[in-house]
Each structure stands twice: as structure tokens, then as C-alpha cells.
Design an enzyme around this catalytic site. Structure first.
Site, PDB file in Angstrom:
ATOM      1  N   HIS A  72       0.808  -1.395   0.016  1.00 29.44           N
ATOM      2  CA  HIS A  72       0.132  -0.072   0.105  1.00 29.44           C
ATOM      3  C   HIS A  72       0.924   1.168   0.211  1.00 29.44           C
ATOM      4  CE1 HIS A  72       0.430  -0.217   4.438  1.00 29.44           C
ATOM      5  NE2 HIS A  72       0.767   1.303   4.312  1.00 29.44           N
ATOM      6  N   SER A 205       5.077   1.286   8.122  1.00 27.10           N
ATOM      7  CA  SER A 205       4.741   0.126   7.181  1.00 27.10           C
ATOM      8  C   SER A 205       5.811  -0.350   6.238  1.00 27.10           C
ATOM      9  CB  SER A 205       3.499   0.988   6.018  1.00 27.10           C
ATOM     10  OG  SER A 205       2.296   0.934   6.602  1.00 27.10           O
TER      11      SER A 205
END
Length: 255
Positions: A72, A205
Site C-alpha cells: 500500500h 509500514s
């Protein structure tokens, strides 16, 4: 449960501040992160990745020209690709490495829903939230960290007794590698994700979950998403378990 991926919550826009109250809500009641020596294994192999859209994520060197991260991080608000343009490693912060190829599962795209500055990742898409970056030249003087080679069942058995460590470049310390050592994986889910309680913030992330076994540091997971701050005490963070994506990673690497 609303799972908010760190897209500008960990694919962090460099101009966006992170307020102290946001930070406290996103951790598990206590900040267990500490700065670690970037000259030592495994920390020197942790990467900070910048995208064309000026987002920042973390990652890990798994082969001389390959960096593992979260998918993502490289998707823009219009579901187009936001390519990686610079990669730096904790063990060589003065050197910039240029990516020339980026791979992530197409199954991820349809499972991302815009939510303000970030994304909500659907349950169906969560197991696909990985990315692999190929660099134009090999990384010298930094030892890559190997991917876990066992099965999901073997990993689940180990994680019942062993804790993991997670390290990345979070929003509140963009120039300092922080690690949460000895954090708990609560469950290896049937869908190929890991529910864990490592302290992560925007910027983390794509950071690895690491397990030391037999004197070797193994990459066992990739940080993906976290619950909404209002649900922090009732829900864990999610990472993608390496066994669930190992074959796809090998295909991308030509193995």
C-alpha cells in the site's frame, strides 16, 4: 473492525506532522521502542523508502538488490502506482540506492478504500499487502536478512514461545531507527496475516518483523496495518506472514 493502513499514516507524507496525542493513541499504552545500533545485524539492513509522491515507508534488504516492503506504500489516492525513487539503509544512511522495478500483488488494489489521507485495507486484501523493490545496483557492506523458510504451521508453533522484534523509521523519528524488541505475535491467522503488538507508527509500514532462531535473524512478517486509534485496546496490528507470500516473492525474484 476498521483497519487503517499506514498510507499517509506510514507511507507518511513528509510534510505532515504527527501530534503527540495521535502517537499515544496508536501505541499499546506504553512506548517500548528504542534506538538501536545501525552498525549491527539485523538493524543495518532496515531501509527507509521514499516515493515519487513524497511518502516514506520502511523496508528490509532480503538480497543484494531486493528490498521487501508493504504494497500500500506504493499506491496513490487514485489507485495508481506511486513508485519508489530512493532507498536508504540504516547501515549506510549517506548512500542512496535507485529502484528500477517495483512489484506488488494486483489483488491489493481493489481492496484499498480511500479514508482521508490514508487507506482502509479490506480483509480480503490484507494478505496481499507486500511489495518487492529491485535496485539498480547491489547494496555493498550490508548483509541481507533471509526470509523465513518454514511453513505457516512451523512459524505459528515457534511464535507461541518466542517473541519477535520490529524496526523501522516512524513519523516521530524519521532520522532514527527505532526497534521494539521482544514484542508479541498473538496469532498467525488462517488468511496469512500475523496479529501482533509491536509498537508501530506512521512510517513503519513495510518494516520487518524479525525472529532470531539458531543465531540467525529471519524475516517472518511485513508490517501492514493497524486499527483505528479508538480501537487500539481491542485490536492488534496486522503484518503479512512471510510463508503466505514466499512463493510470489520467489517468482518476482526469478527464483
Amino acid at each position: 473492525m476498521k483497519m487503517t493502513a499506514w498510507a499517509v499514516l506510514a507511507g507518511l507524507l513528509m510534510c505532515q506532522p504527527l501530534w503527540a496525542d495521535e502517537q499515544s493513541q496508536l501505541l499499546f499504552g506504553h512506548d517500548d521502542r528504542q534506538a538501536v545500533s545501525v552498525t549491527r545485524t539485523p538493524w543495518q539492513a532496515i531501509a527507509q523508502i521514499e516515493t515519487a509522491g513524497e511518502n516514506l515507508c520502511s523496508g528490509v534488504l532480503i538480497a543484494p538488490q531486493w528490498v521487501l516492503s508493504a504494497g500500500h506504500c506504493f499506491v496513490d489516492a487514485h489507485h495508481g502506482q506511486d513508485p519508489a525513487i530512493n532507498v536508504q539503509f540504516a547501515g549506510a544512511r549517506s548512500q542512496f540506492y535507485r529502484p528500477d522495478h517495483l512489484y506488488f500483488p494486483r489483488e491489493l488494489i481493489n481492496g484499498l478504500k480511500g479514508d482521508g489521507d490514508g487507506f482502509v485495507i479490506s480483509a480480503e486484501a490484507s494478505p496481499h499487502d507486500v511489495a518487492l523493490i529491485h535496485l539498480t545496483k547491489p547494496v555493498a557492506h550490508i548483509a541481507p536478512l533471509p526470509l523465513w523458510r518454514g511453513s505457516s504451521e512451523q512459524l505459528a508453533a515457534l511464535l507461541k514461545q518466542d517473541k519477535v522484534s520490529q524496526a523501522g523509521y516512524p513519523a516521530d523519528h524519521l532520522d532514527t531507527l527505532l526497534a521494539h524488541q521482544g514484542c508479541q505475535v498473538d496469532k498467525v491467522n488462517a488468511d496469512g496475516t500475523l496479529a501482533h503488538r509491536c509498537d508501530t507508527l506512521p512510517g513503519d509500514s513495510g518494516s520487518p518483523l524479525l525472529l532470531e532462531e539458531g543465531g540467525v535473524w529471519w524475516v517472518v512478517g511485513v508490517q501492514s496495518s493497524a486499527p483505528d486509534a479508538s480501537e487500539r485496546q481491542e485490536a492488534d496490528n496486522l503484518a503479512v506472514a512471510v510463508p503466505s507470500v514466499a512463493r510470489q516473492l520467489q517468482r518476482w525474484m526469478g527464483g
